[in-house]
Design an enzyme around this catalytic site. Structure first.
Site, PDB file in Angstrom:
ATOM      1  N   GLY A 165       0.807  -1.220   0.000  1.00 34.91           N
ATOM      2  CA  GLY A 165       0.000   0.000   0.000  1.00 34.91           C
ATOM      3  C   GLY A 165       0.826   1.248   0.000  1.00 34.91           C
ATOM      4  N   LEU A 192      -3.671  -5.847  -5.862  1.00 31.33           N
ATOM      5  CA  LEU A 192      -2.616  -4.834  -5.659  1.00 31.33           C
ATOM      6  C   LEU A 192      -1.438  -5.359  -4.820  1.00 31.33           C
ATOM      7  CD1 LEU A 192      -1.995  -1.850  -6.306  1.00 31.33           C
ATOM      8  CD2 LEU A 192      -2.928  -1.290  -4.055  1.00 31.33           C
ATOM      9  N   ASP A 193      -0.221  -5.203  -5.329  1.00 30.99           N
ATOM     10  CA  ASP A 193       1.013  -5.602  -4.628  1.00 30.99           C
ATOM     11  C   ASP A 193       1.076  -7.096  -4.336  1.00 30.99           C
ATOM     12  OD1 ASP A 193       1.645  -2.918  -4.655  1.00 30.99           O
ATOM     13  OD2 ASP A 193       0.993  -2.549  -2.609  1.00 30.99           O
ATOM     14  N   GLU A 194       0.279  -7.881  -5.063  1.00 28.62           N
ATOM     15  CA  GLU A 194       0.264  -9.327  -4.823  1.00 28.62           C
ATOM     16  C   GLU A 194       0.694 -10.131  -6.047  1.00 28.62           C
ATOM     17  OE1 GLU A 194      -0.169 -11.060  -2.178  1.00 28.62           O
ATOM     18  OE2 GLU A 194      -1.084  -9.692  -0.733  1.00 28.62           O
TER      19      GLU A 194
END
Lengths: 303, 303, 303, 303
Positions: free
Chosen positions: A220, A246-248
């Site tokens: 995040g 997101l960010d995964e």
């Protein structure tokens, strides 16, 4: 989006790649398929039957997924068509997913930026001077700040501002650019906007992001502020394929740098720039050299 | 628990530390107080007025917490009492929290283990051969596995098994050992039991743990399995002070090692052992050398 | 050559540095002198007597050379003159060599290059975007290749070709530029010419070079070819002050990168670029921040 | 000296290695030969024709030496004899040098030490607890200091003192031990004596040393004192095969650790211990896993 090299290969004919011995070209083949005996022999046997010379080769069988992955570089006088013909029995009998490309062909790349220059400067420098096999066909900024750098390197700069109201239009413009410019790879070089789920899905495996933390720590916003508050002794960066989550997305490369208590958040940001740019550069290079294969939500990287 | 060196100093008289120039002893002083002008001058001025020689000195003012931290090593012919007398005006006028100890005095340490040997072997080796200033006064295991190693190094081994039913009794036994053995530092060397909140509170700042991940990634159980599943490219370890808040205590040291897709979970465990033992060893050494000061939930480490 | 900040300080008045609290300026003081009791107290006492606030401070006494080194950052309302007056008793009584400068003042820097761009690009980027406190007042190339990069960043480019016959004239031109441009620091950013002994002596402590090996391994020409032939598993770079003794000057910083058997000399050159530019950038930054002090043929680096 | 696995394989029958699928054994094959087309296909084709499963495979063609290197792990129900029979046509037609061993078979190892314990402790620990595939069949010390450690791990300790007068006799005793104990690998674990040229030659490729510097820097005696004097910012260690040419043998592995100006020679020695033991441990493990192949005076390491 550019038709991927798998299936037909316009690039192969227009950009013939490194000529090596008289009349030969070096190709890179990547395959994945369910694991089992005889895969390596089938591929290398087909090449040996043609008298072609393997210059680099790596394999990996993942016990967890049951999948087998292979990357081969081969020097040959064959055309692409002749190579595919020779390999088709192997492709078919093992149910292989495959890609075939000329070694060193420069991948058509669109770079998305906001205001931070470090990743863009680094990629453009590496294309110009370090032989990174990308061809940056355009730079998109949601701010104007980096126009001069793009233009210094001779790259068209497209200002596509993004506000809450114009987000849909901005994304449509992105899609247009990807189509018009025949883009094969999109690099988010500290682009501070989030792509829609739909766009992520449509460009799956073709968008690389740099996240400014050692994922999965500090997902995040404002990861360096989070890192400072937690008092970590190393800060990091993560380059990954973008997914709707997101960010995964699958991690391609990570690196870290040592810090100590005396560093303020602004210091972490500055130190982090070096980690970010080298982590992103490695990920982009390996992708462009067809060294990264997807194994579910993980990657196989044949460095 | 051993009376901390602050206030009175039995160790100073019984273990006089490194003799340097004829009749002098080297002391280490750590202080923290609200930041402001004149702190360094007050401390160093008091020592200079005595003619004592500062051999090492570090300071840090944290703008976030408004606190100032300082660590000084000083060579002197003074007794502890004389030193404290000389420094008391500085201590008082700045509201300093302070500790004074003889350089190299070995800190009385209790090591808690389960079955994994790597951290224990490493600490005992470093005490015996590398001059790490700890005196391991006992090893506690909730299993018998590591008795032979402890005893090879001449350390009493205490088997304190822990089950759901005996947890309270086991913890009472731990407290007894801490008291009886005059323990100043407890090291959880891959001890696979969780200490109660109350014990954590009572031993605050005196218990160091090694967590086998790069915190805050992969808190909780089986961090290497989590790391493998996420496909990270570096694995890490974190040494931190233990608080009631599991895996959230102030971080002292972290380190990482590169891995790739070909590593199974068992490989990560094995590679991780090296990172764990060197991360823990640094944290313990720095603590024992009075290099680690608490700044809220962060640490200042004067390396 | 620019008059060094020691003695008089034109920069202090023209470039007043970071204003902090109302009307205060942050100064950096470096001193070295024979070791002995009372040095830290004398310096910090003088500042405390003025009510000035020390924000950063580091010391080191070298038992080998018998010298003491200190670097202090101090926030004060004093003028340079007032500061010097306050400190002069300390300077005099300990026989100190000292420098006093405003924190963050940009050091006037001349960069010398040949054809390789990576170090120049990196330094100019860091000046523009990363707050490296240098002011590159000119770029000298013995080839024309890097003119466009220099000029993109708004830097005058001086083409000073060097042949066997013009070497003396070229060096005279260098000296002129150093004088005309009031240069304080010369950076050899992969400049492939050797400076004369006389020039090295005249600019002692003011010329930083990047050597593309882990010195003292692989001195002289073609270090990557030497490294490849020896089969090393890490390649490195060394940034050092230039002396008449080639590749033997005091080392400021070194770093390495892992390589393996599969890397050809050309790969080492390419991988090495990253190590070189980050090693040089650190050395230049630390020098410009007055963090590097000379201790005979070694350096003290207060990072 | 033990008969090498190449040619006949007593170990294979006495120590059958990891059983995998019912009735199968995993073998490791290493080959080297002049480079050319068809090598991989010939080897993998022979295995595929038997239905055997390749679990790991790496290749490298060295353009400099013109040699090709390959390492294959294969799961099979075949006996050693059946495997050799299947592969002999490939071995013969390409003029291959080859070795075939059972994966995980523990290599009979003799460790030579003097007084420093760190490398010995580390190797014995890794054999016992970390699955390093060595079987330390004896420890030889020219001093008695490390007898207790050897015996704690159940290893016979042989005291073979060395003086100028007894050097020849001592070396004869070493040769006896190598013969009697069927030794395949000799590890010089900070053994402070130099082996004779003749012994080096007779045991070529079977003796691994750890040198306490980043070779080729600081060859010869007291490398840490040399490193301190030169003011390097990283210290290192090098593990290499021993040849008659002191400190010039083929390098297997190197690593470094950061140091700064404040470290005295004694600190470098202590910090260096960690680098030495992990560098040596990797080299020994890779050798024992048949991952290191000789390419002239360089090594190919299939990690």
């Amino acid at each position: 989006m550019h038709e991927p090299p798998h299936g037909s290969a316009p690039h192969a004919t227009t950009a013939p790649g490194p000529l090596t011995a008289a009349g030969t070209t070096e190709w890179v083949l990547t395959v994945s398929c369910p694991d089992g005996p005889g895969i390596v022999a089938a591929v290398t046997g087909a090449l040996a039957a043609r008298g072609d010379n393997i210059t680099e080769s790596q394999q990996f069988g993942d016990p967890a997924s049951g999948l087998f992955f292979m990357r081969v570089q081969v020097e040959t006088t064959a055309t692409r068509e002749e190579l595919v013909t020779a390999l088709t029995p192997a492709f078919d009998s093992f149910g292989m997913t495959w890609e075939l490309d000329v070694v060193g062909r420069r991948v058509r790349t669109l770079v998305l930026v906001s205001r931070a220059a470090h990743c863009l400067v680094d990629l453009l420098y590496r294309e110009r001077s370090q032989g990174m096999p990308i061809d940056v066909v355009g730079v998109v900024g949601n701010h104007e700040d980096l126009r001069d750098i793009a233009e210094f390197y001779g790259k068209p700069f497209h200002h596509v501002p993004v506000t809450k109201d114009t987000k849909a239009a901005a994304e449509a413009r992105l899609r247009e650019l990807v189509d018009e410019l025949d883009v094969e790879l999109v690099v988010l070089a500290r682009y501070m906007q989030i792509l829609s789920d739909e766009l992520c899905r449509d460009l799956a495996g073709k968008v690389i992001n740099i996240h400014h933390s050692f994922l999965p720590s500090f997902k995040g916003a404002r990861p360096y502020a989070q890192a400072h508050d937690r008092g970590v002794k190393l800060i990091g960066a993560t380059s990954h394929y973008v997914t709707g989550d997101l960010d995964e997305g699958p991690i391609i490369e990570q690196d870290v740098e040592r810090v100590d208590h005396s560093r303020a958040v602004a210091d972490l940001v500055s130190i982090g720039e070096d980690v970010e740019r080298r982590t992103l550069a490695r990920a982009v290079r390996w992708h462009a050299e067809h060294r990264v294969l997807l194994d579910g939500h993980r990657t196989v990287v044949f460095r």
